[in-house]
Design a protein around this motif. Sequence first.
Motif, short mmCIF file in Angstrom:
data_model
loop_
_atom_site.label_atom_id
_atom_site.label_comp_id
_atom_site.label_asym_id
_atom_site.label_seq_id
_atom_site.Cartn_x
_atom_site.Cartn_y
_atom_site.Cartn_z
N GLN A 7 -4.66 -6.62 -3.26
CA GLN A 7 -5.51 -7.61 -2.67
C GLN A 7 -6.32 -7.88 -3.57
N ASN A 8 -6.62 -8.21 -4.89
CA ASN A 8 -7.38 -8.82 -5.20
C ASN A 8 -7.34 -9.17 -7.08
N GLN A 9 -7.35 -10.67 -6.87
CA GLN A 9 -7.32 -11.33 -8.15
C GLN A 9 -8.00 -11.64 -9.38
N PRO A 54 0.12 -15.75 1.75
CA PRO A 54 0.29 -14.49 2.19
C PRO A 54 1.88 -13.91 2.15
N ILE A 63 -1.62 -7.29 -6.19
CA ILE A 63 -1.31 -7.82 -4.65
C ILE A 63 -1.17 -6.74 -4.05
N GLU A 102 -0.38 -18.50 -3.90
CA GLU A 102 -1.12 -18.15 -2.95
C GLU A 102 -1.24 -17.80 -1.52
N GLN A 157 4.02 -12.29 -0.23
CA GLN A 157 3.49 -11.05 -1.72
C GLN A 157 3.85 -9.98 -1.92
#
Length: 316
Positions: free
Chosen positions: A88-90, A21, A85, A19, A24
């Motif tokens: 940027q949306n899980q 940043p 990734i 998690e 990533q």
Amino acid sequence: MGWENLTSISEFFLLGLSEQPEQQEVLFGLFLSMYLVTVAGNLLIILAIVTDAQLHTPMCFFLANLSLADACFVSTTVPKMLANIWIQNQAISYAGCLSQLYFFMLFVMLEAFLLAVMAYDRYVAICHPLHYIMVMSPGLCVLLVSASWTVNALHSLLHTLLMNSLSFCEDHEIPHFFCDINPLLSLSCTDPFINELVIFTIGGLAGLVCVLCLIISYAYIFSTILKIPSAQGKRKAFSTCSSHLSVVSLFFGTSFCVYFSLPSTRSAQKGTVASVMYTVVTPMLNPFIYSLRNRDIKSSLRKLIWVRKIHSAQWY
């Protein structure tokens, strides 16, 4: 109440490998590279086997199916992780999660079945070489592969339907980079007894059959190799199954760490790392292991690359 909770679910959240940043971009580049290498390597193996008549053997037929399973296996999990990734949306939709679970279970069990079938092939080749062509007939090879695909498709469908019957709590965060069965069961609000019973009976039986096939085949193989009088003969016999044994050790060793470790030693982080090993690293290494240790495949790949270079040069 259970059906109301179930229908209200629209998505899960895959927490991924990290998690942080700043990590990533590194993860994106690393997994994109491994994914491209995996798909390209396995497709090259398939292309070499299809185009080279010398590789139209039972073992290479099984290897082509294993390479196809590997390419599909890694494509089930990695592209979604890379997309999450990148944007940027899980989030992953409920239907998408169950679809990912279905194909993941299909290809992971298919790989186990194919490795067991390949172990039997090596047993016949080493222990009964004079009867190899008669025993490993084209009809039997097609039957073994078709049965592996069909049984695992139905097996995966059963687990997916049972998962779909559960209701889930408000916490929809999955501490993983894909929808695996254990993390999903841990999020269930209803009692997953039936799911766990099916996992340990049907799933356990399928896994036990594969493991027993591997153990019995290699017990006979090693027994036969030890009876060969010359050291050169032993090395030659062992070289025919060394690549398969390497893949088996890598795949089953890491998968057992995920699904059969003691609860006291199990952690989400360790499980995720082990999952990366058998879902990403193993499919990536398989083409290298087989191409480096199999002279026929290595020669075919060289010819394939050489012909491609010649065609490319003619265009210029």
